[in-house]
Scaffold this active site. Structure first.
Site, PDB file in Angstrom:
ATOM      1  CG  ASP A 212      -2.024   0.974   1.210  1.00 24.89           C
ATOM      2  OD1 ASP A 212      -1.888   1.998   0.511  1.00 24.89           O
ATOM      3  OD2 ASP A 212      -3.052   0.734   1.871  1.00 24.89           O
ATOM      4  NE  ARG A 214      -4.567   2.937  -0.233  1.00 23.81           N
ATOM      5  CZ  ARG A 214      -5.645   2.286   0.166  1.00 23.81           C
ATOM      6  NH1 ARG A 214      -6.835   2.683  -0.227  1.00 23.81           N
ATOM      7  NH2 ARG A 214      -5.534   1.242   0.950  1.00 23.81           N
TER       8      ARG A 214
HETATM    9  N1  GTP Z   1      -2.885  -3.380  -5.809  1.00 23.01           N
HETATM   10  C1  GTP Z   1      -4.183  -3.700  -5.798  1.00 23.01           C
HETATM   11  N2  GTP Z   1      -5.089  -2.716  -5.569  1.00 23.01           N
HETATM   12  C2  GTP Z   1      -6.388  -3.058  -5.548  1.00 23.01           C
HETATM   13  C3  GTP Z   1      -6.847  -4.369  -5.771  1.00 23.01           C
HETATM   14  N3  GTP Z   1      -8.202  -4.365  -5.700  1.00 23.01           N
HETATM   15  C4  GTP Z   1      -8.562  -3.096  -5.451  1.00 23.01           C
HETATM   16  N4  GTP Z   1      -7.480  -2.302  -5.357  1.00 23.01           N
HETATM   17  C5  GTP Z   1      -7.376  -0.882  -5.034  1.00 23.01           C
HETATM   18  O1  GTP Z   1      -7.579  -0.780  -3.663  1.00 23.01           O
HETATM   19  C6  GTP Z   1      -7.953   0.563  -3.348  1.00 23.01           C
HETATM   20  C7  GTP Z   1      -9.009   0.498  -2.245  1.00 23.01           C
HETATM   21  O2  GTP Z   1      -8.353  -0.022  -1.134  1.00 23.01           O
HETATM   22  P1  GTP Z   1      -8.938  -1.153  -0.228  1.00 23.01           P
HETATM   23  O3  GTP Z   1      -7.783  -1.794   0.463  1.00 23.01           O
HETATM   24  O4  GTP Z   1      -9.878  -2.026  -1.012  1.00 23.01           O
HETATM   25  O5  GTP Z   1      -9.846  -0.444   0.798  1.00 23.01           O
HETATM   26  P2  GTP Z   1      -9.502   0.848   1.629  1.00 23.01           P
HETATM   27  O6  GTP Z   1     -10.016   2.039   0.873  1.00 23.01           O
HETATM   28  O7  GTP Z   1      -8.070   0.865   1.991  1.00 23.01           O
HETATM   29  O8  GTP Z   1     -10.276   0.590   2.950  1.00 23.01           O
HETATM   30  P3  GTP Z   1     -11.762   1.033   3.280  1.00 23.01           P
HETATM   31  O9  GTP Z   1     -11.673   2.481   3.677  1.00 23.01           O
HETATM   32  O10 GTP Z   1     -12.204   0.167   4.372  1.00 23.01           O
HETATM   33  O11 GTP Z   1     -12.535   0.836   2.015  1.00 23.01           O
HETATM   34  C8  GTP Z   1      -8.375   1.191  -4.642  1.00 23.01           C
HETATM   35  O12 GTP Z   1      -7.374   2.129  -5.006  1.00 23.01           O
HETATM   36  C9  GTP Z   1      -8.388   0.031  -5.640  1.00 23.01           C
HETATM   37  O13 GTP Z   1      -7.993   0.451  -6.938  1.00 23.01           O
HETATM   38  C10 GTP Z   1      -5.869  -5.384  -6.004  1.00 23.01           C
HETATM   39  O14 GTP Z   1      -6.161  -6.555  -6.167  1.00 23.01           O
HETATM   40  N5  GTP Z   1      -4.558  -4.990  -6.012  1.00 23.01           N
END
Ligand code: GTP
Length: 328
Positions: A212, A214
């Site tokens: 991650d 971000r």
């Molecule tokens: N690298 C990667 N990114 C993903 C995948 N599936 C979804 N994403 C990305 O994950 C991001 C969302 O993150 P999540 O971990 O699903 O959820 P979160 O936003 O961190 O957590 P919440 O606030 O609970 O929703 C988005 O940017 C999606 O594009 C995957 O299989 N691999």
């Protein structure tokens, strides 16, 4: 207020996530599975012109803080002196979920060499408020544009928009951090590895990418721009809470966002729970049946604040829970 045109003329087109967040990967790397990870994909410089710039009282936000010089973000240090989050314009946007204020920003962590465009989607007056329900949402092209069922992102966005529509004030901050910051092409590479049996965490690692990457400095700056004193974050993700708190954001509560698992995203949600510590317990404020059908809002707060105008959308089941069809 600085001239918006002058401000924009120095920005290049996006490609932000890979360029910003993974500076280690400046070359193509070919993996056995014919997957390439693409690092620094800076596209050609392109002048951006803002349209409809308002004379809003909000001034541009400068991300420089007097106290901290560096923010530790993902896998790199970001020099706060080079961070800038600028308000560009606000408009009113009618949507399938209701009418929202939409505020556009430009955010850069490298003096404007590259930038992303976070937006704030707002219902009601959030300015100067405390405990504002806020969803910090990262882009997911595959589910939000293409309707992919492999994750829960699109449904979480829809739930948040529905919630703030029914129960203002509230806000969704939408960030262009596709694939948890690795970028769309790299996320597709990760999907390709997932087809071979890897989960979402291992696929990123096999590509040499962070789980991650971000960063949320723009969130802090947007909240400051709006004078929001504290928030209740709509999330299941403890990392997101910690990262935001680490930036000094006052989070006084959490509103869960639960999407019911479906055939295609069960494994993805299991991995989020088991390897990323997401709080995906049952019984929280909402459920979203992944592949359509009725959705249920269990939040008595939402039920109580629904206005008589909105109430016509709603039905109550025998337990007094709000039920409504989000099919649109
Ligand atoms: N690298 C990667 N990114 C993903 C995948 N599936 C979804 N994403 C990305 O994950 C991001 C969302 O993150 P999540 O971990 O699903 O959820 P979160 O936003 O961190 O957590 P919440 O606030 O609970 O929703 C988005 O940017 C999606 O594009 C995957 O299989 N691999």
């Amino acid at each position: 207020m600085a001239s918006v045109e002058r401000m924009n003329s120095h920005y290049s087109a996006s490609s932000v996530s890979t360029a910003y967040f993974n500076p280690r990967f400046r070359s193509y790397k070919t993996l056995k599975s014919n997957v390439c990870i693409i690092g620094d994909l800076k596209s050609s410089r392109e002048t951006q012109t803002a349209h409809g710039v308002s004379n809003s009282s909000s001034s541009p936000v400068n991300g420089v803080t007097s106290k901290s010089t560096y923010s530790r973000v993902a896998n790199q240090d970001i020099d706060e002196k080079r961070v800038l989050t600028k308000f560009v314009a606000e408009t009113l946007l009618p949507t399938r979920h209701g009418k929202f204020r939409l505020r556009g920003y430009k955010h850069s962590v490298d003096d404007g060499v590259t930038f992303s465009e976070p937006t704030a989607v707002i219902n009601g007056t959030v300015e100067g408020q405390e405990e504002v329900p806020v969803r910090v949402h990262d882009a997911c092209y595959t589910s939000e544009v293409l309707g992919s069922l492999k994750c829960d992102c699109a449904e979480q966005l829809e739930l948040a928009l529905k919630r703030i529509s029914k129960c203002p004030p509230g806000m969704v901050i939408y960030l262009q951090q596709e694939g948890r910051g690795i970028g769309l092409a790299n996320k597709i590479a990760a999907y390709s590895l997932q087809e071979q049996g890897m989960d979402t965490v291992d696929a990123n690692r096999a590509l040499g990418l962070p789980d991650d990457s971000r960063e949320y400095i723009s969130v802090r700056n947007i909240l400051a721009d709006l004078g929001i004193k504290s928030i209740r974050l709509i999330t299941n993700n403890p990392r997101k809470i910690n990262k935001l708190r680490g930036l000094g954001i006052n989070i006084t509560g959490r509103i869960p966002s639960i999407v019911e698992a479906g055939e295609h995203n069960q494994g993805y949600l299991d991995t989020k729970r088991e390897r990323m510590d997401h709080m995906l317990e049952e019984g929280d404020w909402c459920h979203f049946e992944h592949e359509g059908g009725m959705k249920e809002l269990r939040d008595s707060e939402v039920k109580d604040c629904v206005s008589s105008d909105a109430a016509s959308d709603l039905d109550y089941d025998n337990d007094g829970k709000i039920k409504f069809d989000l099919t649109i």
